[in-house]
Scaffold this motif. Structure first.
Motif, PDB file in Angstrom:
ATOM      1  N   GLN A  36      -6.051  -3.373  22.576  1.00  0.00           N
ATOM      2  CA  GLN A  36      -5.443  -2.076  22.273  1.00  0.00           C
ATOM      3  C   GLN A  36      -6.492  -1.054  21.843  1.00  0.00           C
ATOM      4  O   GLN A  36      -6.458   0.109  22.267  1.00  0.00           O
ATOM      5  CB  GLN A  36      -4.386  -2.233  21.173  1.00  0.00           C
ATOM      6  N   LEU A  37      -7.425  -1.471  21.011  1.00  0.00           N
ATOM      7  CA  LEU A  37      -8.455  -0.547  20.533  1.00  0.00           C
ATOM      8  C   LEU A  37      -9.394  -0.129  21.668  1.00  0.00           C
ATOM      9  O   LEU A  37      -9.805   1.036  21.752  1.00  0.00           O
ATOM     10  CB  LEU A  37      -9.251  -1.198  19.400  1.00  0.00           C
ATOM     11  N   THR A  38      -9.728  -1.081  22.531  1.00  0.00           N
ATOM     12  CA  THR A  38     -10.614  -0.762  23.656  1.00  0.00           C
ATOM     13  C   THR A  38      -9.957   0.240  24.599  1.00  0.00           C
ATOM     14  O   THR A  38     -10.591   1.213  25.050  1.00  0.00           O
ATOM     15  CB  THR A  38     -10.982  -2.042  24.421  1.00  0.00           C
ATOM     16  N   TYR A  39      -8.682   0.019  24.894  1.00  0.00           N
ATOM     17  CA  TYR A  39      -7.956   0.925  25.794  1.00  0.00           C
ATOM     18  C   TYR A  39      -7.839   2.313  25.173  1.00  0.00           C
ATOM     19  O   TYR A  39      -8.058   3.334  25.834  1.00  0.00           O
ATOM     20  CB  TYR A  39      -6.578   0.337  26.089  1.00  0.00           C
ATOM     21  N   MET A  40      -7.512   2.362  23.900  1.00  0.00           N
ATOM     22  CA  MET A  40      -7.400   3.649  23.219  1.00  0.00           C
ATOM     23  C   MET A  40      -8.752   4.359  23.184  1.00  0.00           C
ATOM     24  O   MET A  40      -8.844   5.576  23.416  1.00  0.00           O
ATOM     25  CB  MET A  40      -6.887   3.431  21.790  1.00  0.00           C
ATOM     26  N   ASN A  41      -9.810   3.608  22.911  1.00  0.00           N
ATOM     27  CA  ASN A  41     -11.154   4.185  22.867  1.00  0.00           C
ATOM     28  C   ASN A  41     -11.539   4.766  24.228  1.00  0.00           C
ATOM     29  O   ASN A  41     -12.121   5.859  24.310  1.00  0.00           O
ATOM     30  CB  ASN A  41     -12.151   3.109  22.443  1.00  0.00           C
ATOM     31  N   ASP A  42     -11.194   4.046  25.303  1.00  0.00           N
ATOM     32  CA  ASP A  42     -11.511   4.531  26.653  1.00  0.00           C
ATOM     33  C   ASP A  42     -10.748   5.814  26.976  1.00  0.00           C
ATOM     34  O   ASP A  42     -11.314   6.758  27.555  1.00  0.00           O
ATOM     35  CB  ASP A  42     -11.184   3.454  27.688  1.00  0.00           C
ATOM     36  N   LEU A  43      -9.470   5.850  26.613  1.00  0.00           N
ATOM     37  CA  LEU A  43      -8.676   7.048  26.886  1.00  0.00           C
ATOM     38  C   LEU A  43      -9.212   8.253  26.118  1.00  0.00           C
ATOM     39  O   LEU A  43      -9.351   9.352  26.668  1.00  0.00           O
ATOM     40  CB  LEU A  43      -7.212   6.806  26.516  1.00  0.00           C
ATOM     41  N   LEU A  44      -9.510   8.045  24.835  1.00  0.00           N
ATOM     42  CA  LEU A  44      -9.991   9.162  24.017  1.00  0.00           C
ATOM     43  C   LEU A  44     -11.351   9.666  24.476  1.00  0.00           C
ATOM     44  O   LEU A  44     -11.677  10.844  24.280  1.00  0.00           O
ATOM     45  CB  LEU A  44     -10.067   8.730  22.543  1.00  0.00           C
ATOM     46  N   GLY A  45     -12.148   8.784  25.081  1.00  0.00           N
ATOM     47  CA  GLY A  45     -13.489   9.186  25.505  1.00  0.00           C
ATOM     48  C   GLY A  45     -13.570   9.710  26.925  1.00  0.00           C
ATOM     49  O   GLY A  45     -14.642  10.152  27.364  1.00  0.00           O
ATOM     50  N   THR A  46     -12.461   9.670  27.649  1.00  0.00           N
ATOM     51  CA  THR A  46     -12.479  10.129  29.042  1.00  0.00           C
ATOM     52  C   THR A  46     -12.614  11.651  29.112  1.00  0.00           C
ATOM     53  O   THR A  46     -11.911  12.372  28.395  1.00  0.00           O
ATOM     54  CB  THR A  46     -11.189   9.695  29.759  1.00  0.00           C
ATOM     55  N   PRO A  47     -13.495  12.182  29.953  1.00  0.00           N
ATOM     56  CA  PRO A  47     -13.628  13.647  30.087  1.00  0.00           C
ATOM     57  C   PRO A  47     -12.371  14.262  30.704  1.00  0.00           C
ATOM     58  O   PRO A  47     -12.004  13.945  31.837  1.00  0.00           O
ATOM     59  CB  PRO A  47     -14.837  13.807  31.022  1.00  0.00           C
ATOM     60  N   ILE A  48     -11.722  15.137  29.951  1.00  0.00           N
ATOM     61  CA  ILE A  48     -10.525  15.828  30.456  1.00  0.00           C
ATOM     62  C   ILE A  48     -10.530  17.303  30.068  1.00  0.00           C
ATOM     63  O   ILE A  48      -9.543  18.007  30.285  1.00  0.00           O
ATOM     64  CB  ILE A  48      -9.230  15.184  29.916  1.00  0.00           C
ATOM     65  N   TYR A  49     -11.641  17.777  29.502  1.00  0.00           N
ATOM     66  CA  TYR A  49     -11.664  19.136  28.963  1.00  0.00           C
ATOM     67  C   TYR A  49     -12.497  20.064  29.851  1.00  0.00           C
ATOM     68  O   TYR A  49     -13.487  19.636  30.452  1.00  0.00           O
ATOM     69  CB  TYR A  49     -12.226  19.133  27.540  1.00  0.00           C
ATOM     70  N   VAL A  59      -7.045  20.527  31.067  1.00  0.00           N
ATOM     71  CA  VAL A  59      -6.836  21.173  32.368  1.00  0.00           C
ATOM     72  C   VAL A  59      -5.483  21.867  32.430  1.00  0.00           C
ATOM     73  O   VAL A  59      -5.273  22.761  33.258  1.00  0.00           O
ATOM     74  CB  VAL A  59      -6.953  20.139  33.506  1.00  0.00           C
ATOM     75  N   GLU A  60      -4.540  21.453  31.555  1.00  0.00           N
ATOM     76  CA  GLU A  60      -3.237  22.122  31.507  1.00  0.00           C
ATOM     77  C   GLU A  60      -3.253  23.347  30.610  1.00  0.00           C
ATOM     78  O   GLU A  60      -2.232  24.023  30.452  1.00  0.00           O
ATOM     79  CB  GLU A  60      -2.144  21.158  31.015  1.00  0.00           C
ATOM     80  N   GLY A  61      -4.393  23.613  29.985  1.00  0.00           N
ATOM     81  CA  GLY A  61      -4.499  24.795  29.151  1.00  0.00           C
ATOM     82  C   GLY A  61      -4.227  24.565  27.679  1.00  0.00           C
ATOM     83  O   GLY A  61      -4.149  25.521  26.905  1.00  0.00           O
ATOM     84  N   MET A  62      -4.094  23.308  27.246  1.00  0.00           N
ATOM     85  CA  MET A  62      -3.864  23.016  25.828  1.00  0.00           C
ATOM     86  C   MET A  62      -5.200  22.950  25.102  1.00  0.00           C
ATOM     87  O   MET A  62      -6.132  22.280  25.553  1.00  0.00           O
ATOM     88  CB  MET A  62      -3.120  21.683  25.672  1.00  0.00           C
ATOM     89  N   SER A  63      -5.302  23.633  23.987  1.00  0.00           N
ATOM     90  CA  SER A  63      -6.553  23.619  23.228  1.00  0.00           C
ATOM     91  C   SER A  63      -6.769  22.246  22.591  1.00  0.00           C
ATOM     92  O   SER A  63      -5.820  21.484  22.370  1.00  0.00           O
ATOM     93  CB  SER A  63      -6.525  24.686  22.139  1.00  0.00           C
ATOM     94  N   ILE A  64      -8.031  21.965  22.286  1.00  0.00           N
ATOM     95  CA  ILE A  64      -8.341  20.682  21.637  1.00  0.00           C
ATOM     96  C   ILE A  64      -7.657  20.597  20.282  1.00  0.00           C
ATOM     97  O   ILE A  64      -7.179  19.536  19.874  1.00  0.00           O
ATOM     98  CB  ILE A  64      -9.870  20.507  21.508  1.00  0.00           C
TER      99      ILE A  64
END
Length: 633
Positions: A36-49, A59-64
């Motif tokens: 669970q921690l590895t999957y969450m870490n991967d999602l949080l670290g994926t470039p999406i901004y 990409v949908e226009g939501m601020s960080i």
């Protein structure tokens, strides 16, 4: 010396730095927790901004700032929970997952790149990581596990920074103290990993809602991420819902269900399981009032908080407060020893059994006590004249234990007292030595912790752990056989005489009319019996602390002392036990000194009397010819 006050405080040993750490065994984390921690870490670290006008947004226009403050909802399992549907709609990871799969931009950034681009936040990250590294060993296993994943740390930093914590102390306090900080990630992981285990079991238990009873029970236990304990805790919690689900459904179908006290439900489930007549939806309304009446007529049923089926031995203690190892260890034997220690301290050292006998055989004979309550009268009749007593919870009639029996088993398990033992009884002569070693090692540990000049250094727990393991094996070996049989009986009798006799409102009111509790009753009777005042509260504290210490030893494995709260609580209990024992020893020394003074004064008076008699014998004898005085008969 620096004080690390930005970490959450823990109850227990108070020393000059917040916690003390260990160089002992480090437990690996559970496989599902790690997943669970590895999957969450991967999602949080994926470039999406992307960068729009110098500001980072999805990409949908939501601020960080908006994104990181979305609710962190745990992962769900089942056929209807796949891809982005693994999380609740509009939750943090649901939004990130959809953004990953919908991104069409060539230049996108990660959360770490966002932090590095923010000058103030990047400096805060550096300061926080510096503090974290210096105090890594002060953190419990769950916190260390969470903060081992860099993208999870980045998420917490970005969350705190965008929530208004823009200086290092405030940001650190947010991460460790705020419910939206580190604790929120721990809860996410506990729920997600638990759901994964439950899903794999294919049981008919609802678990994808955070308000489902099985999930709330797991969170109440706050399980450690350790591979030795997490899955076992989840499975044990789940078993209760699997084993009792059909009986609980039958109860819920009854029209009387709303009238059932919550504490009675586990006992009703036992009744349904044990019923000779099968209980179904059609006859539950007929049988339920009978079951409830039977339970309500069982003395002390409210005090019985056990939800077991009776297969496990009962080595628990109700405190009467006023208002995979190398060596095979049998934990039940050690819990039995804990219960026996409690009974021994109150029953023998405080001499409660003798106090009760004094009350019933001498004090009440004078006729100064009026017994109006019929239940108290029946209890006294049975205990005094029949040498029996009813079990406090089940109502079963049990014969009283004999003093010689009790002392023989105290001698066997703890080498306590001078009781005669039979030839086939093996006395645990090593227990006093191992117990002293534990006390000394804890005292040394506290001293080393207090004397440590460097808050970044650590103090080894290894010697304390070794002392605990020695005691664990010792008691596991010696507190067995008939000791397991008699210990619950001794405790039940002790509980009975305190709860049903000494603490009865009629007795308390008549013996201590100024107000008090069973402690005051015992003190008054003890003083009348032995002409000295006992240290009732100190003996009680010793009994309670000894029970808790031995129970901790029963539950011990190397990972339990990885948890700073549990280790700190253990150290605190031993420290308090040392103080209680010292107070009792001081009292004994004072009494011995007073006894010596009395003996000295008695010898002095005897010597003076002998001197007077010798002087009288040496007086001249009157002459026979002398006239007699009229008073000389």
């Amino acid at each position: 010396m620096a004080t690390l006050n930005f970490f959450p405080s823990t109850n227990g040993v108070k020393i000059r730095r917040t916690n003390i750490t260990t160089n002992g065994v480090t437990a690996d984390i559970d496989s599902h927790v790690k997943e669970q921690l590895t999957y969450m870490n991967d999602l949080l670290g994926t470039p999406i901004y992307i960068k729009e006008g110098g500001d980072f947004q999805t990409v949908e226009g939501m601020s960080i700032s908006e994104l990181v403050q979305l609710p962190l909802k745990a992962r769900m399992y089942g056929n209807s929970h796949r891809k982005e549907q693994q999380w609740q709609e509009d939750s943090l990871l649901n939004t990130i997952y959809k953004a990953i799969n919908n991104s069409k931009y060539d230049k996108i950034y990660s959360l770490e790149e966002y932090i590095d681009a923010e000058d103030k936040l990047s400096l805060l990250k550096f300061d926080f990581k510096d503090r974290l590294n210096n105090n890594w060993n002060n953190l419990d296993l769950n916190t260390r596990s969470i903060l081992s994943y860099p993208n999870i740390v980045n998420y917490l930093l970005a969350f705190g920074y965008n929530a208004g914590y823009t200086e290092v102390n405030g940001l650190t306090n947010f991460i460790f103290g705020n419910k939206s900080g580190n604790r929120n990630v721990i809860i996410y992981t506990q729920i997600s990993a638990s759901r994964q285990y439950i899903h794999e079991e294919r049981v008919s238990v609802e678990f994808n809602n955070e308000k489902n009873p099985v999930i709330t029970d797991i969170l109440k236990g706050n399980p450690s991420f350790s591979s030795l304990s997490f899955s076992a805790f989840v499975m044990k919690t789940l078993e209760n819902y699997v084993d009792n689900s059909s009986e609980l459904d039958i109860l819920k179908d009854s029209k009387y269900y709303k009238d059932i006290p919550p504490s009675m439900i586990p006992k009703l489930i036992k009744q349904i399981k044990a019923s000779i007549l099968p209980v179904t939806d059609s006859n539950i309304d007929i049988l339920l009032p009978i079951f409830m009446n039977e339970i309500e007529n069982t003395p002390g049923w409210e005090d019985d908080t056990s939800d077991t089926d009776g297969s496990a031995p009962d080595y628990s203690v109700t405190f009467l407060d006023d208002d995979a190892a190398t060596v095979q260890v049998v934990s039940d034997n050690i819990r039995c020893a804990a219960q026996m220690f409690y009974s021994m301290t109150l029953g023998e050292e405080l001499d409660i059994f003798s106090v009760v006998n004094f009350f019933t055989h001498k004090f009440m004979v004078r006729g100064n006590i009026q017994i109006s309550d019929s239940q108290l009268r029946e209890d006294l009749q049975m205990y005094v004249f029949s040498n029996k007593f009813p079990h406090p919870r089940t109502g079963k009639i049990i014969e009283r234990t004999r003093p010689a029996e009790r002392r023989m088993f105290y001698k066997q398990v703890f080498n306590y007292g001078n009781a005669a033992v039979t030839d086939d009884v093996v006395v645990n002569k090593e227990f006093p030595k191992y117990w002293r070693i534990l006390i000394m090692e804890v005292a040394r540990y506290i001293q080393r912790a207090q004397d440590s000049p460097n808050p970044e250094s650590y103090v080894s727990r290894q010697t304390v752990m070794q002392a605990v393991e020695d005691l664990q094996y010792n008691l596991s070996t010696h507190c067995s056989g008939m000791a397991n049989v008699i210990s619950p009986i001794i405790y039940d009798e002790l509980y009975f005489v305190i709860k049903r006799i000494l603490n009865h409102p009629e007795i308390v009111k008549q013996l201590v009319p100024a107000g008090g509790n069973w402690w005051k009753v015992v003190e008054m009777l003890y003083e009348g019996m032995k002409h000295q005042r006992p240290k009732t509260t100190i003996h009680y504290n010793k009994a309670k602390l000894g029970y808790e210490i031995l129970n901790s030893i029963a539950d011990y494995n190397p990972t339990t002392f990885e948890d700073d709260k549990r280790f700190s609580a253990f150290i605190s209990n031993v420290d308090a036990f040392i103080i209680s024992q010292a107070q009792l020893q001081q009292k004994e020394e004072d009494e011995n000194e007073e006894r010596g003074n009395r003996d000295y004064r008695r010898r002095e008076r005897h010597a003076e009397k002998e001197e007077d008699e010798d002087a009288t014998e040496k007086l001249p004898t009157p002459s026979p010819s002398a006239g007699k005085d009229e008073w000389d008969f």
